[in-house]
Enzyme design. Structure first.
Site, PDB file in Angstrom:
ATOM      1  CB  ALA A 174      -2.815  -2.065   3.239  1.00 20.84           C
ATOM      2  CB  VAL A 175       1.380  -4.956   0.907  1.00 25.43           C
ATOM      3  CG1 VAL A 175       2.689  -4.857   0.139  1.00 25.43           C
ATOM      4  CG2 VAL A 175       1.561  -5.762   2.183  1.00 25.43           C
ATOM      5  N   GLY A 176       1.482  -1.753  -0.285  1.00 25.95           N
ATOM      6  CA  GLY A 176       1.381  -0.933  -1.479  1.00 25.95           C
ATOM      7  C   GLY A 176       2.638  -1.016  -2.319  1.00 25.95           C
ATOM      8  N   GLY A 177       2.691  -0.173  -3.344  1.00 28.33           N
ATOM      9  CA  GLY A 177       3.814  -0.205  -4.262  1.00 28.33           C
ATOM     10  C   GLY A 177       5.103   0.287  -3.642  1.00 28.33           C
ATOM     11  CG  MET A 178       5.075   3.915  -1.333  1.00 28.92           C
ATOM     12  SD  MET A 178       5.240   5.708  -1.166  1.00 28.92           S
ATOM     13  CE  MET A 178       6.588   5.801  -0.011  1.00 28.92           C
ATOM     14  CE  LYS A 203       2.309   4.763   2.640  1.00 20.29           C
ATOM     15  NZ  LYS A 203       1.551   5.810   1.987  1.00 20.29           N
ATOM     16  CB  THR A 235       4.331  -2.938   4.418  1.00 18.76           C
ATOM     17  OG1 THR A 235       4.882  -3.638   3.289  1.00 18.76           O
ATOM     18  CG2 THR A 235       3.313  -3.816   5.106  1.00 18.76           C
ATOM     19  CB  VAL A 236       0.026   0.631   5.941  1.00 19.73           C
ATOM     20  CG1 VAL A 236      -0.555   1.472   7.073  1.00 19.73           C
ATOM     21  CG2 VAL A 236       0.369   1.515   4.759  1.00 19.73           C
ATOM     22  CG  ASP A 280      -1.861   8.549  -6.788  1.00 21.42           C
ATOM     23  OD1 ASP A 280      -2.412   8.334  -7.881  1.00 21.42           O
ATOM     24  OD2 ASP A 280      -1.547   7.631  -6.005  1.00 21.42           O
TER      25      ASP A 280
END
Length: 641
Positions: A25-29, A47, A31-32, A141
């Site tokens: 997955a790719v997030g705001g801070m 991560k 990539t996993v 969060d």
């Protein structure tokens, strides 16, 4: 198309240890990735921070500091952090690999959950947050994307402690922001502060969403959602899901109160409230199907949407085996064949025998390799969430022996399979161990009546329960300091960590003697003779009592106490002396008003005949001092007395 093939990190080994296999997955801070720890030979999630953030030294320092702190948080419902490091421009975290789906995946697929399922997910989430809160962490969060549900049924919370490092550095699209602000507490929006009660608020919103399939505040922009958080209460779930019980409405309202003090203090308190609600609901209320629920067409864990996708096999196992079993023989030298009587060439008998022997050798060798590699092993069928009887039958039908281990589970219903070892799809020679749920763990409230409080607390804790409020009550039958009763009562069966309230005896009540006006020595003697302790207040007051004597006591003389209680004595500074104002020549009403405002009582002396209304004289001369509250006599001018 497999997008991981375009990722330059896939196939690399970070820090000489972590082999990156696929992008998850790719997030705001960050990539996993799914990776393999080549040193320990285990699969984990890696991560890797985006390089735009990795170039910010302050951000990286904070990221590392948070990661080290969270790594010390060991809890079964928290995604563990194994390692942190850097490799060139890559800053990474090595974390526990969880195969399963997120709560967001479940809500997309199911729409809304029945209350039992919602509580089954909420309680382990609160257990994880409670452990974090008691360790000094705030998640900041909480949202369905950070709740992972493993294929084995376990619920885990991800991204602990990292939000603080992300708040000011993560950019996101409007949609992403809207997804996050839906769970922000009012104080996070208004003041930018977050304590344990901010996580409690977010969990209340998540519970609302599980019960209804929708977020409580909707809007086309983040600003609209933020405004509603600040100015509107979260509506009761029953407003759009009438089957939701009033107790669940109250639980959501308590967790999402806009006023901080109205919320439970932390996740531990909310967990206790959630378990109390579960105990109060009937099976029909717990299993009520919300109108927003969708039919789940998935077939068990094997068809779940996974947080960490399983890699697709590049070659079929049987095909790979067949390739392995093929042997290449060196070519024989060409030989001349003799023609038969009809002019045709025929193969020599010895050549035919050789070919047949070679074919038989190949078949035997292939069968042997197949049996050694695969033939003696059986693939374990999936049995997750099946009943024990169904699982045993399925495994026996596959030719496998079954061993059963019983375990408690907060998520998997009693009698169903939590997991198997080896897991589904793995190959095993003879037997499989299945873990069967005994349902949620239970604890029996012990009988502690008559025990000293310390012993009672210890015995309750030994049963896995927690001590709740301790109140005291007079009793002439039970010794002071011993337990009178508990709630729930002895023998009651509750979930572990349930609070048990205790009522402790204060012993036989004793009348508090009246010592106001006594000297300190006299008062102390009288109180200690009745079994009380004496405390002298630091502050002294003006009073009618003599200076140095007792002006007031707490508790007062009309109350009762227990032996060993403390009575606080306030000493007198004597009567307060006040300067007397000059009221001669004033009208009687004005003179009386001035004297009373100064703190005196007033007596008016009038003439018997033809009384006037002007003050001719006053009993204490103006400018002299008199005790506050004393009486000043004023004489009026007039005729004959």
């Amino acid at each position: 198309m497999d997008t991981t093939l375009q990722d330059p990190l896939v196939g690399q080994v970070l820090d000489g240890r972590y082999r990156v296999e696929a992008r998850i997955a790719v997030g705001g801070m960050a990539t996993v990735y799914r990776a393999v720890d080549t040193r320990l030979d285990r699969v984990l999630a890696l991560k890797v921070m985006h390089q735009s953030l990795a170039s910010d030294a302050a951000f990286v320092d904070r990221f590392i500091r948070e990661a080290k702190s969270v790594a010390r948080l060991a809890h079964a419902n928290v995604v563990a952090v194994y390692d942190q490091g850097t490799d060139g421009d890559h800053v990474y975290l090595a974390m526990e690999y969880v195969a399963g789906c997120t709560l967001r995946d479940v809500l997309r697929r199911r729409g809304a959950l029945h209350p039992r399922a919602a509580l089954d997910i909420l309680e382990p989430v609160l257990a994880a947050l409670g452990a974090a809160h008691r360790a000094g962490f705030v998640h900041r969060d909480m949202k369905p994307e950070n709740v992972l549900i493993g294929d084995d049924g376990r619920v885990k919370v991800a991204d602990f402690g990292l939000v603080r490092a992300v708040d000011t550095n993560t950019s996101a699209s409007t949609g992403a922001v809207l997804g996050t602000v839906s769970y922000l507490a009012p104080e996070q929006i208004e003041h930018g502060t977050a304590d344990t009660r901010a996580d409690v608020y977010a969990c209340g919103v998540v519970l609302y969403e599980m019960l209804t399939g929708a977020k409580p505040h909707a809007g086309s922009t983040p600003a609209q959602v933020l405004y509603q958080h600040l100015n509107e209460d979260v509506p009761p779930p029953s407003a759009i899901a009438p089957e939701v019980a009033p107790e669940l409405d109250a639980l959501v309202a308590s967790a999402t109160a806009r006023t901080l003090d109205a919320r439970p203090a932390d996740a531990v308190a909310l967990l206790g409230a959630a378990r109390a609600v579960r105990d109060a609901l009937t099976d029909a209320q717990l299993d009520a199907v919300p109108p927003q629920a969708k039919e789940d067409t998935s077939d068990g864990a094997e068809n779940r949407t996974t947080v960490i996708p399983r890699p697709a096999a590049a070659v079929d196992d049987q095909e790979a085996l067949n390739h392995t079993s093929r042997l290449e023989l060196p070519p024989e030298p060409p030989r001349r064949e003799r023609p038969d009587r009809r002019g045709r060439f025929r193969m020599p008998r010895r050549g035919i025998v050789t070919i047949v022997a070679a074919v038989l050798l190949l078949i035997g060798l292939g069968v042997g390799i197949w049996y050694i590699s695969v033939g003696q092993f059986t693939e374990v069928p999936p049995v997750l969430r099946k009943t024990q009887a169904e699982a045993e039958k399925k495994l026996h039908d596959a030719g496998l022996d079954v061993k059963v281990v019983n375990e408690f589970s907060d998520v998997v219903p009693k009698g169903q399979v939590i997991g198997s070892k080896p897991g589904p799809g793995e190959r095993v020679r003879d037997s499989v161990t299945i873990r069967v749920s005994q349902g949620p763990p239970r604890a029996e409230v012990p009988n502690v009546v008559g025990m000293p409080l310390a012993d009672a607390k210890r015995k309750i804790a030994d049963q896995g329960l927690t001590v709740g409020t301790v109140t005291r009550r007079f009793s002439s039958e039970t010794a002071q300091g011993s337990v009178l009763s508990t709630s729930p009562g002895a023998g009651s069966v509750r979930r572990p960590e349930t609070s048990v309230s205790i009522v402790v005896s204060k012993g036989e009540p004793v009348d508090v003697p009246d010592v106001v006006g006594d000297s300190v020595a006299e008062a102390r003697s009288a109180l200690e003779d009745e079994g009380f302790k004496v405390k002298i207040a630091e502050r002294q007051v003006y009073s009618e009592e003599d200076k140095g004597s007792v002006a007031a006591q707490s508790p007062s003389a009309d109350g009762q106490g227990a032996k060993g209680d403390t009575v606080t004595l306030t000493l007198s500074k004597g009567r307060q002396m006040i300067e007397v104002p000059d009221v001669t020549g004033l009208k009687v009403d004005e003179a009386t008003s001035q004297l009373e405002e100064a703190g005196f009582e007033v007596k008016v002396d009038k003439a018997l005949l033809f009384p006037g209304d002007t003050v001719k004289d006053q009993s204490v001369d103006a400018g002299d001092k008199a005790p506050k509250g004393s009486t000043i006599t004023i004489t009026l001018s007039g005729g004959v007395f």
